[in-house]
Each structure stands twice: as structure tokens, then as C-alpha cells.
Design a protein around this motif. Sequence first.
Motif: not given
Length: 379
Positions: A125-136, A168-175
Amino acid sequence: MTFFWSSWITILSFMCWAFILAILIMVLKYKPKLEEDGTTGHTYDGIQEYDKPLPKWWLVIFFGSIVWGVAYWVFFPAMFPKHWDGLATVQVDGETVPWSSKNELYSELESNNKVFTDNFEQNILAKADASGATSTLATLADMQATMRHSETPPADLQAQIDEKVAELSPYVEKLSENPNALKVGSRLFLQNCSVCHGSNAKGAVGYPNLTDNDWLYGGEAANILTTLHNGRVGGMAAWRDQIGEGGVRAVSEYVLSISGNQEGYDLDQTMVAQGKVIFNEPTNCVLCHGSDAKGMISTGAPNLTDDIWLYGGDRETVRETLRYGRAGVMPEWQTKLGNERIMLLAAYVYSLSDRTAQPATKASPATTAVPVTAAATAN
């Protein structure tokens, strides 16, 4: 194990131990009359018998095994397991529960999963700039725990869970753009999904192709997440009894006339006209596929105007579908894989799909839970 067999085994074990212990104590207390030379007077083939004490190391091991066995019975539910949980405990889902092989397995799975989730947050998550998913993810896990443990969960809890899944969908797109995430996602796909969709994700008869841009329930990240979390149950009703064999043939002819694969068929225009009338009756095909026959994501009804078919688009297969119906089930993976692995799997599937020119189908909210079973799955 039934109460009879657990009781029988426990009682038999106690009896065996009591018998062996009694024999040993009797032997220890028995003092034979000795001769002046210290022998018992018994001679066997010229060998004289002495009365020597048992080795202390042997006695320590023997009595120690008895103590260990009794302690084991106390700490673990080895005696009358239906009535005795033992003193040993393990941690499962944040609660201290009595030891059992099942609870121990769940406890170890949670420990291993903790290692995975920590690595997921720190290295993916951190390396994909998706750390915002952690709280969700944390909020979603709490909601799911409430759903599991509550006998009467709030009526809107499942809807709230679906909303969190969609978040979580925006973070999935980043992943889906991160090589490490895709590497893990591909392994998850091969281990869990390839048995139905194939190792290349191109599907088979009755199993959708995940690499094109045709999706029964929508191909956006939110749709894929919902499908993986909740599963899908699609059903195409059997129409032979309602419209008769003649109606089946007429509707099949109409479907072929509007599909993208009618080339090579000499269509009967009279049957096409009859089939169109039957198709558009309010309680028939139009209910799920729509007046334009392009299907509806809300019910998983396929688009009948293209040349993509789940079970086959030749005349006889279309007739068979109408006669006998179709049933399709996509299992839910939420309880099997967990939220983090589903994100990785969704990202991998999202990366495989063709993002160009999504077909025009009637949309529905991406957070819809398991859809109704009125869906047609012939396409």
C-alpha cells in the motif's frame, strides 16, 4: 465424537493406567525371601536371580509420564470433551477461547494473517501511494466482526459494509499499476480463481472471460470488489413450460437476429417477428434484458446484441438455454481470503480487463450486494 465414545475412551484410559500403576506398586512392595548370597534362590539355566531395585531413571520416566498425562487431561479437553474445555486457551478474533484443534488453527491463521497484513500495509500500500486504504480497511474489519458476532446485527449494517468496500475502489486502481501488488494478485488468482476462469483468465463455457470489456455485473473496480466480497448468484429461468417449444424456437430466432453472430444463419423472418413479440411481453425476456436487449448490470443479465456468449451463441445452444435455463454461482471470497487479499485480487483482475469502449449496458450502483437470481446468464 459422541459422548458415548469419548466417555468410553476416557474410562478405558483411566482403567489401564490404574491397572499398570497397581501392578508397579505391588511389585515395589513385594519383598521376596533372600538367600545369604542375596539371591532369591531361583536359578534359570545356571543364572541366579537377584532382587535389585528398578533403576531410578526408569521410575522417574514412568511416573513422570503419568504426571504428564494427567496434566494434559487437565489442560486440554481430553476427558469428557463435551463437558470439560480444559484450562488451556488461545486467542481467536480478539477473544480468549478454550483450546481446541479448530481454535488453534484459527489462532495460527490469524497470526500468519497479521504478518501478511503488516507486510501489505508497509510494502504494498505504501509503495503504491494507497496508504489511505488502511483506515477504511480497519473500519471494514470492525463492521465485519460485528456482523459475525451479533445474533441480530443492525438492518443497515450490510449496506454500510458494501459502502466501505466501494470506498476501496480508488486504491484498487492504484494497486493495479503496482508491479508488486500485481505479482501477489496473480498468485492469488492462480491459487483460487484459475480452476474456473483458467490460468489465462479467459474463462470457459459457463465461466466469464475476465480479459475483455464485457461484464455481467460491471467491470469497474467497485463492481469487481463487490463481486469478490459477496459472490454472485445468477439464474436464467427455463421458459419451455411458459412459452412452449414454438415460443422457444421463435425467441431463439429473434435473439439470433439481433446478436452479433447471426452471420451464417438463414433466419426465418416469420419466427423472428413472433419471437420479438414474445421477447417484449412485460413478464418475459424484456424484464431482465431490457427493451434494447442490452442487459442490465443490476441483475447480471447479459447483452444479447453482441457476439459474446457465456454458454455459446449457436442456434441450438440458445434454444437449450431458453428451454432449460441456466444457473451460475460465483462464490464469495470475503471469509476465505480477507479484505487485503481481495484488494490484491481485484487489482489483478482489473489490470487484465480491456478498459477500452465499455459496452453500453444499463448501470446499477456498484455497491449492490448479491444480486437477485432472476438474471439471465446465456450471454
